[in-house]
Write a protein that holds these residues in place. Structure first.
Motif, PDB file in Angstrom:
ATOM      1  N   PHE A  72       0.852  -1.176   0.000  1.00 11.39           N
ATOM      2  CA  PHE A  72       0.000   0.000   0.000  1.00 11.39           C
ATOM      3  C   PHE A  72       0.890   1.228   0.000  1.00 11.39           C
ATOM      4  N   LYS A  73       0.714   2.097  -1.003  1.00 10.30           N
ATOM      5  CA  LYS A  73       1.562   3.298  -1.032  1.00 10.30           C
ATOM      6  C   LYS A  73       0.840   4.451  -1.725  1.00 10.30           C
ATOM      7  N   ALA A  74       1.248   5.634  -1.358  1.00  9.27           N
ATOM      8  CA  ALA A  74       0.733   6.855  -1.983  1.00  9.27           C
ATOM      9  C   ALA A  74       1.539   7.128  -3.238  1.00  9.27           C
ATOM     10  N   GLU A  75       0.913   7.798  -4.198  1.00  5.86           N
ATOM     11  CA  GLU A  75       1.580   8.154  -5.441  1.00  5.86           C
ATOM     12  C   GLU A  75       2.830   9.001  -5.166  1.00  5.86           C
ATOM     13  N   LYS A  76       2.737   9.919  -4.196  1.00  4.63           N
ATOM     14  CA  LYS A  76       3.855  10.765  -3.780  1.00  4.63           C
ATOM     15  C   LYS A  76       3.882  10.792  -2.255  1.00  4.63           C
ATOM     16  N   PRO A  77       5.043  11.012  -1.661  1.00  2.00           N
ATOM     17  CA  PRO A  77       5.095  11.031  -0.198  1.00  2.00           C
ATOM     18  C   PRO A  77       4.436  12.269   0.418  1.00  2.00           C
ATOM     19  N   TYR A  78       4.309  13.339  -0.352  1.00  2.00           N
ATOM     20  CA  TYR A  78       3.666  14.544   0.168  1.00  2.00           C
ATOM     21  C   TYR A  78       3.143  15.400  -0.974  1.00  2.00           C
ATOM     22  N   GLN A  79       2.309  16.370  -0.586  1.00  2.00           N
ATOM     23  CA  GLN A  79       1.742  17.329  -1.517  1.00  2.00           C
ATOM     24  C   GLN A  79       1.718  18.689  -0.820  1.00  2.00           C
ATOM     25  N   ASP A  80       2.095  19.736  -1.519  1.00  2.00           N
ATOM     26  CA  ASP A  80       1.960  21.087  -0.999  1.00  2.00           C
ATOM     27  C   ASP A  80       0.638  21.636  -1.523  1.00  2.00           C
ATOM     28  N   VAL A  81      -0.277  21.981  -0.605  1.00  4.15           N
ATOM     29  CA  VAL A  81      -1.611  22.430  -1.002  1.00  4.15           C
ATOM     30  C   VAL A  81      -1.927  23.785  -0.379  1.00  4.15           C
ATOM     31  N   ARG A  82      -2.729  24.542  -1.090  1.00  4.11           N
ATOM     32  CA  ARG A  82      -3.222  25.812  -0.561  1.00  4.11           C
ATOM     33  C   ARG A  82      -4.440  25.529   0.317  1.00  4.11           C
ATOM     34  N   ILE A  83      -4.502  26.179   1.444  1.00  8.19           N
ATOM     35  CA  ILE A  83      -5.643  26.018   2.334  1.00  8.19           C
ATOM     36  C   ILE A  83      -6.900  26.486   1.596  1.00  8.19           C
ATOM     37  N   GLY A  84      -7.921  25.634   1.564  1.00  4.83           N
ATOM     38  CA  GLY A  84      -9.177  25.939   0.906  1.00  4.83           C
ATOM     39  C   GLY A  84      -9.271  25.431  -0.520  1.00  4.83           C
ATOM     40  N   LYS A  85      -8.155  24.982  -1.087  1.00  2.00           N
ATOM     41  CA  LYS A  85      -8.156  24.482  -2.467  1.00  2.00           C
ATOM     42  C   LYS A  85      -8.259  22.959  -2.447  1.00  2.00           C
ATOM     43  N   THR A  86      -9.102  22.415  -3.312  1.00  2.00           N
ATOM     44  CA  THR A  86      -9.271  20.971  -3.409  1.00  2.00           C
ATOM     45  C   THR A  86      -8.020  20.333  -4.009  1.00  2.00           C
ATOM     46  N   ALA A  87      -7.622  19.208  -3.438  1.00  2.00           N
ATOM     47  CA  ALA A  87      -6.459  18.460  -3.925  1.00  2.00           C
ATOM     48  C   ALA A  87      -6.837  16.989  -4.049  1.00  2.00           C
ATOM     49  N   MET A  88      -6.031  16.257  -4.815  1.00  2.00           N
ATOM     50  CA  MET A  88      -6.275  14.828  -5.010  1.00  2.00           C
ATOM     51  C   MET A  88      -4.960  14.064  -4.882  1.00  2.00           C
ATOM     52  N   MET A  89      -5.032  12.912  -4.235  1.00  2.00           N
ATOM     53  CA  MET A  89      -3.877  12.025  -4.148  1.00  2.00           C
ATOM     54  C   MET A  89      -4.351  10.633  -4.510  1.00  2.00           C
ATOM     55  N   TYR A  90      -3.480   9.891  -5.197  1.00  2.53           N
ATOM     56  CA  TYR A  90      -3.793   8.512  -5.585  1.00  2.53           C
ATOM     57  C   TYR A  90      -2.998   7.545  -4.718  1.00  2.53           C
ATOM     58  N   PHE A  91      -3.653   6.463  -4.339  1.00  2.00           N
ATOM     59  CA  PHE A  91      -3.043   5.410  -3.529  1.00  2.00           C
ATOM     60  C   PHE A  91      -3.166   4.098  -4.279  1.00  2.00           C
ATOM     61  N   THR A  92      -2.085   3.320  -4.310  1.00  2.00           N
ATOM     62  CA  THR A  92      -2.083   2.027  -4.986  1.00  2.00           C
ATOM     63  C   THR A  92      -1.977   0.919  -3.950  1.00  2.00           C
ATOM     64  N   VAL A  93      -2.863  -0.058  -4.099  1.00  2.00           N
ATOM     65  CA  VAL A  93      -2.917  -1.206  -3.205  1.00  2.00           C
ATOM     66  C   VAL A  93      -2.785  -2.463  -4.055  1.00  2.00           C
ATOM     67  N   THR A  94      -1.934  -3.400  -3.608  1.00  2.00           N
ATOM     68  CA  THR A  94      -1.745  -4.668  -4.310  1.00  2.00           C
ATOM     69  C   THR A  94      -1.920  -5.816  -3.335  1.00  2.00           C
ATOM     70  N   ASN A  95      -2.740  -6.787  -3.718  1.00  2.00           N
ATOM     71  CA  ASN A  95      -2.922  -7.994  -2.926  1.00  2.00           C
ATOM     72  C   ASN A  95      -1.830  -8.981  -3.323  1.00  2.00           C
ATOM     73  N   THR A  96      -0.935  -9.297  -2.392  1.00  2.00           N
ATOM     74  CA  THR A  96       0.166 -10.224  -2.674  1.00  2.00           C
ATOM     75  C   THR A  96      -0.176 -11.663  -2.285  1.00  2.00           C
ATOM     76  N   ALA A  97      -1.398 -11.893  -1.827  1.00  2.00           N
ATOM     77  CA  ALA A  97      -1.817 -13.238  -1.426  1.00  2.00           C
ATOM     78  C   ALA A  97      -2.297 -14.025  -2.645  1.00  2.00           C
ATOM     79  N   ASP A  98      -2.487 -15.323  -2.453  1.00  2.00           N
ATOM     80  CA  ASP A  98      -2.988 -16.178  -3.531  1.00  2.00           C
ATOM     81  C   ASP A  98      -4.492 -16.424  -3.399  1.00  2.00           C
ATOM     82  N   ARG A  99      -5.159 -15.516  -2.702  1.00  2.00           N
ATOM     83  CA  ARG A  99      -6.605 -15.595  -2.481  1.00  2.00           C
ATOM     84  C   ARG A  99      -7.174 -14.179  -2.421  1.00  2.00           C
ATOM     85  N   PRO A 100      -8.466 -14.021  -2.637  1.00  2.00           N
ATOM     86  CA  PRO A 100      -9.076 -12.690  -2.484  1.00  2.00           C
ATOM     87  C   PRO A 100      -9.031 -12.251  -1.017  1.00  2.00           C
TER      88      PRO A 100
END
Length: 175
Positions: A72-100
């Protein structure tokens, strides 16, 4: 009714009341944190603020798993955002198991005084996520920092915030 029976009834009633209070304390505390942002609990928002400021805050992203065979990891370790401005971050998750596997993310904001001002418009953390064996998914999280934080003496000078996510195996999925 004699005095001893009355005292015994009061003691039993007190015991029942205290047991009920102890049983209800966890859901009551969770509801209080969700309503107020206490303890770094982030808040949901229905709409973004109409005004953004020029004040920049660095938002760091901490990702963890607990007992799940996932990466589980974020696209970037941090983001500089303006207070009041909408921001978006992407996170990627991978299942390393052999089952759901089904997981749910819990989250927190540090410093905890910022929890009530970190507002999410969209987040994968509000529901269970099921990943098939070897599957990867990328989830967006849309958020903003509420400009009201600039009016609070405890938060108006904060310029570094950490959003921490931890994925656990879903209790609902286990049932």
């Amino acid at each position: 009714m004699n005095r001893n029976i009355r005292v015994a009834l009061w003691l039993v009633g007190g015991l029942v009341f205290m047991g009920g209070l102890a049983f209800a304390s966890v859901p009551l505390y969770r509801a209080f944190c969700n309503a107020t942002g206490f303890g770094g609990t982030t808040m949901r928002a229905d709409k973004a603020p109409k005004v953004a400021t020029d004040v920049i805050v660095r938002v760091r992203f901490d990702t963890n798993t607990n007992g799940l065979p996932w990466t589980f990891k974020a696209e970037k370790p941090y983001q500089d955002v303006r207070i009041g401005k909408t921001a978006m971050m992407y996170f990627t998750v991978t299942n390393t198991a052999d089952r759901p596997v089904t997981g749910r993310s819990v989250f927190n904001v540090l410093p905890d005084t910022m929890g009530g001002y970190y507002r999410k418009l969209q987040c994968f953390c509000y529901e269970d996520q099921t990943l098939q064996a070897g599957e990867s998914k990328t989830f967006p999280m849309v958020y903003f920092l509420d400009p009201e934080l600039l009016k609070n003496i405890d938060t108006h000078k904060v310029r570094d915030v950490t959003l921490s996510y931890t994925f656990f195996e879903s209790k609902a999925a286990k049932k």
